[in-house]
Motif scaffolding. Structure first.
Motif, short mmCIF file in Angstrom:
data_model
loop_
_atom_site.label_atom_id
_atom_site.label_comp_id
_atom_site.label_asym_id
_atom_site.label_seq_id
_atom_site.Cartn_x
_atom_site.Cartn_y
_atom_site.Cartn_z
N PRO A 250 -12.26 -7.66 3.18
CA PRO A 250 -11.07 -7.83 2.33
C PRO A 250 -9.94 -6.90 2.76
CG PRO A 250 -13.05 -7.60 1.01
CD PRO A 250 -13.45 -7.25 2.41
N VAL A 251 -8.73 -7.41 2.75
CA VAL A 251 -7.60 -6.62 3.21
C VAL A 251 -7.38 -5.37 2.36
CG1 VAL A 251 -5.93 -7.90 1.83
CG2 VAL A 251 -5.17 -6.73 3.93
N ASP A 252 -7.81 -5.44 1.11
CA ASP A 252 -7.60 -4.28 0.24
C ASP A 252 -8.79 -3.33 0.21
OD1 ASP A 252 -9.31 -5.98 -1.00
OD2 ASP A 252 -8.30 -5.97 -2.96
N SER A 253 -9.75 -3.52 1.13
CA SER A 253 -10.92 -2.62 1.14
C SER A 253 -10.54 -1.28 1.76
CB SER A 253 -12.06 -3.26 1.93
OG SER A 253 -11.73 -3.34 3.32
N GLU A 254 -11.28 -0.27 1.43
CA GLU A 254 -11.03 1.07 1.96
C GLU A 254 -11.29 1.11 3.47
OE1 GLU A 254 -9.56 3.57 0.79
OE2 GLU A 254 -9.88 4.80 2.58
N SER A 255 -12.28 0.32 3.91
CA SER A 255 -12.59 0.29 5.33
C SER A 255 -11.40 -0.25 6.13
CB SER A 255 -13.82 -0.58 5.58
OG SER A 255 -14.08 -0.69 6.96
N VAL A 256 -10.79 -1.35 5.65
CA VAL A 256 -9.63 -1.90 6.35
C VAL A 256 -8.48 -0.91 6.31
CG1 VAL A 256 -7.86 -3.69 6.24
CG2 VAL A 256 -10.27 -4.29 5.98
N ARG A 257 -8.26 -0.33 5.16
CA ARG A 257 -7.19 0.64 5.02
C ARG A 257 -7.35 1.79 6.03
NH1 ARG A 257 -2.26 2.96 3.83
NH2 ARG A 257 -2.63 5.19 3.93
N TYR A 258 -8.57 2.33 6.13
CA TYR A 258 -8.80 3.48 7.01
C TYR A 258 -8.59 3.10 8.48
CZ TYR A 258 -11.21 7.17 9.54
OH TYR A 258 -11.52 8.18 10.42
N ARG A 259 -9.23 2.04 8.91
CA ARG A 259 -9.17 1.66 10.32
C ARG A 259 -7.76 1.23 10.73
NH1 ARG A 259 -13.73 -2.60 11.17
NH2 ARG A 259 -12.74 -2.68 13.24
N ALA A 260 -7.11 0.44 9.90
CA ALA A 260 -5.76 -0.01 10.23
C ALA A 260 -4.78 1.16 10.23
CB ALA A 260 -5.32 -1.07 9.22
N ALA A 261 -4.89 2.03 9.24
CA ALA A 261 -3.98 3.17 9.16
C ALA A 261 -4.13 4.09 10.38
CB ALA A 261 -4.22 3.95 7.87
N MET A 262 -5.36 4.30 10.81
CA MET A 262 -5.57 5.15 11.99
C MET A 262 -4.99 4.50 13.24
SD MET A 262 -7.11 7.98 11.02
CE MET A 262 -8.13 8.70 12.29
N ALA A 263 -5.18 3.20 13.38
CA ALA A 263 -4.65 2.50 14.56
C ALA A 263 -3.12 2.53 14.55
CB ALA A 263 -5.16 1.06 14.59
N ILE A 264 -2.53 2.27 13.39
CA ILE A 264 -1.05 2.29 13.28
C ILE A 264 -0.52 3.69 13.56
CG2 ILE A 264 0.86 2.03 11.66
CD1 ILE A 264 -0.87 -0.14 10.26
N ALA A 265 -1.19 4.69 12.98
CA ALA A 265 -0.74 6.07 13.16
C ALA A 265 -0.79 6.48 14.62
CB ALA A 265 -1.61 7.00 12.32
N LYS A 266 -1.83 6.05 15.33
CA LYS A 266 -1.94 6.43 16.74
C LYS A 266 -0.80 5.83 17.55
CE LYS A 266 -5.37 7.30 20.25
NZ LYS A 266 -6.79 7.32 20.57
N VAL A 267 -0.46 4.57 17.30
CA VAL A 267 0.65 3.94 18.01
C VAL A 267 1.96 4.66 17.68
CG1 VAL A 267 2.03 1.84 18.20
CG2 VAL A 267 -0.46 1.70 18.18
N GLN A 268 2.15 5.01 16.40
CA GLN A 268 3.37 5.72 16.01
C GLN A 268 3.48 7.06 16.73
OE1 GLN A 268 2.76 5.83 11.77
NE2 GLN A 268 3.94 3.96 11.41
N LEU A 269 2.36 7.77 16.80
CA LEU A 269 2.38 9.07 17.48
C LEU A 269 2.62 8.90 18.97
CD1 LEU A 269 -0.63 10.80 15.66
CD2 LEU A 269 1.79 11.35 15.41
N GLN A 270 2.04 7.87 19.57
CA GLN A 270 2.27 7.63 20.99
C GLN A 270 3.73 7.34 21.27
OE1 GLN A 270 -0.44 4.41 21.78
NE2 GLN A 270 -2.08 5.77 22.45
N GLU A 271 4.35 6.53 20.43
CA GLU A 271 5.76 6.19 20.66
C GLU A 271 6.65 7.42 20.50
OE1 GLU A 271 6.39 3.05 17.91
OE2 GLU A 271 5.52 1.51 19.21
N ALA A 272 6.35 8.21 19.49
CA ALA A 272 7.15 9.42 19.28
C ALA A 272 6.98 10.38 20.45
CB ALA A 272 6.74 10.10 17.97
#
Length: 446
Positions: free
Chosen positions: A403-425
């Motif tokens: 489910p998109v609102d599960s904690e597992s999705v939230r954690y994994r997606a947030a980490m992946a998004i954060a890593k891309v953001q940090l790479q771009e910066a």
């Protein structure tokens, strides 16, 4: 070794050079590969890194290696301009779990040279006639407990390392005397020099007066010193090129520290505060967008249809598994060997879903068992004498999406998004540093 190579020659997705290209070319002397912010990377130094790189990857190009060295230099220079980063790279980790910065530098230097000059160093060892590095000793080792204990015995309940007085005593105590060539000056290794090069686990061995370990540590240290001795006296590399090589190793170390600090080097066994902090800024909307674009990353098993077979010993279980792998059908195996009450029903566990697996260890295992493949045997989780062994077979799996609102999705997606953001910066910062750098490359050495 692979990690060392990746750090030293990294031409990663973060590369500003890949974005900007080689901005300025020659003219430079033939002895110079590049000049970065006024500092020279000699062609001899480049040769060392190319040789080491090609031991791991024969197709490695000189251009790619030089780009990696230049990028590391730009990162190191950027770190020096930012408060605290340089100090971290040079930090002495005395008393910590890992090796000190100086020891790490020596280890990287040793591995680089041993790799780059593998054939030459092996030939030098053969020519020396030495098969055991302890043969270079000029005096017998004194590893008696009476000698070592005053310096290595821990002060109970007060210290986890040597006291200052013990350190001073150990620094004055020569634990090994050696010479690599006839007529060469005798060299010495103090107990403190040996001790400070160990990580905390290995220091414990020394405090426990594990004399066999100490003897082995001396052998390893002599091997390292021989490689350094050969490099400095026999390789023909100019002192300036040696110094530049050490600077490049330090640059690589600085790069590793910086990437970790910026959350871009993530050890799966350890937390990264920068990455976690960035992940906490990711919004629910961003998570939802990521989920729609990467749904395949969130596939999960919804239910399985499984069967089981129960026997009373490990030996019998192993034999049954072997027979099934050789062609016996699972259905026939259940009929012949299973002692479970449901053997007459083919050991059918029916459909196991996410709810029905809870609290049932064999159904929980069925959930992760690959479809259409016999499992290994599993001992029942009991301490009693009536333990039994189970073998599983999964006929069918039904998958779905988390489910998109599960904690597992939230954690994994947030980490992946954060890593891309940090790479771009980080790429933007590196590009700015590269743009401001004084960079000149000699194409004749590539």
């Amino acid at each position: 070794m692979k990690r060392l190579i990746s750090i030293l020659f990294a031409a990663s997705v973060l590369s500003a050079l890949a974005l900007l290209g080689w901005r300025q070319w020659g003219p430079l002397p033939d002895s110079v590969a590049a000049r970065v912010n006024g500092e020279v990377i000699p062609a001899e130094t480049l040769n060392i890194f190319v040789a080491a790189s090609r031991r791991a990857n024969p197709q490695a190009s000189r251009e790619a290696v030089l780009k990696g060295l230049i990028e590391n230099r730009l990162l190191a220079d950027m770190a020096q301009s930012e408060h605290g980063h340089e100090d971290h790279a040079r930090e002495d980790n005395e008393g910590r779990v890992g090796y000190s910065a100086q020891s790490l530098h020596e280890q990287h230097r040793f591995r680089l040279l041993r790799t780059a000059y593998a054939n030459e160093i092996q030939a030098a060892v053969r020519e020396s006639g030495v098969s055991d590095s302890l043969a270079w000793l000029t005096a017998p080792l004194d590893l008696s407990a009476e000698t070592l204990q005053p310096m290595l015995a821990l002060q109970q309940n007060l210290y986890t390392t040597m006291t200052e007085a013990q350190q001073a005593q150990a620094a004055a105590h020569v634990i090994a005397r050696y010479r690599f060539a006839d007529g060469a000056p005798e060299q010495t290794l103090s107990l403190w020099d040996l001790y400070r090069r160990q990580n905390i686990q290995l220091k414990v061995q020394m405090h426990n007066l594990n004399r066999e370990f100490i003897r082995e540590a001396i052998k390893q240290q002599l091997n390292m010193e021989f490689v350094f001795h050969w490099f400095e006296h026999e390789s023909g590399v100019a002192p300036a090129s040696m110094a530049a090589m050490d600077r490049c190793i330090q640059d690589a170390r600085q790069r590793e520290v910086m990437l970790h600090e910026y959350g871009l080097m993530h050890d799966i066994h350890d937390d990264n505060p920068a990455l976690r902090a960035q992940a906490e800024t990711v919004t629910a909307q961003q998570v939802g967008e990521y989920y729609q674009q990467h749904r395949d990353e969130f596939v999960r098993v919804e239910k399985v249809r499984a069967r089981h077979l129960r026997v009373n010993s490990q030996q019998e279980a192993d034999r049954v598994v072997a027979e099934i792998k050789q062609g016996l059908s699972f259905e026939e195996a259940v009929s012949r060997y299973s002692v479970a009450d449901d053997a007459q029903q083919g050991g059918d566990l029916g459909w196991v879903d996410r709810d029905s697996r809870s609290g049932d260890w064999i159904r929980a295992l069925a959930f992760v068992q690959p479809q259409g493949r016999v499992s290994a045997s599993f001992r029942s989780p009991t301490d009693s004498n009536d333990a039994y062994w189970e073998i599983l077979w999964v006929d069918e799996k039904i998958t779905g999406f988390q489910p998109v609102d599960s904690e597992s999705v939230r954690y994994r997606a947030a980490m992946a998004i954060a890593k891309v953001q940090l790479q771009e910066a980080f790429k933007a910062r590196l590009a700015a540093a590269s743009d401001a750098a004084s960079l000149r490359v000699n194409p004749e050495v590539l």
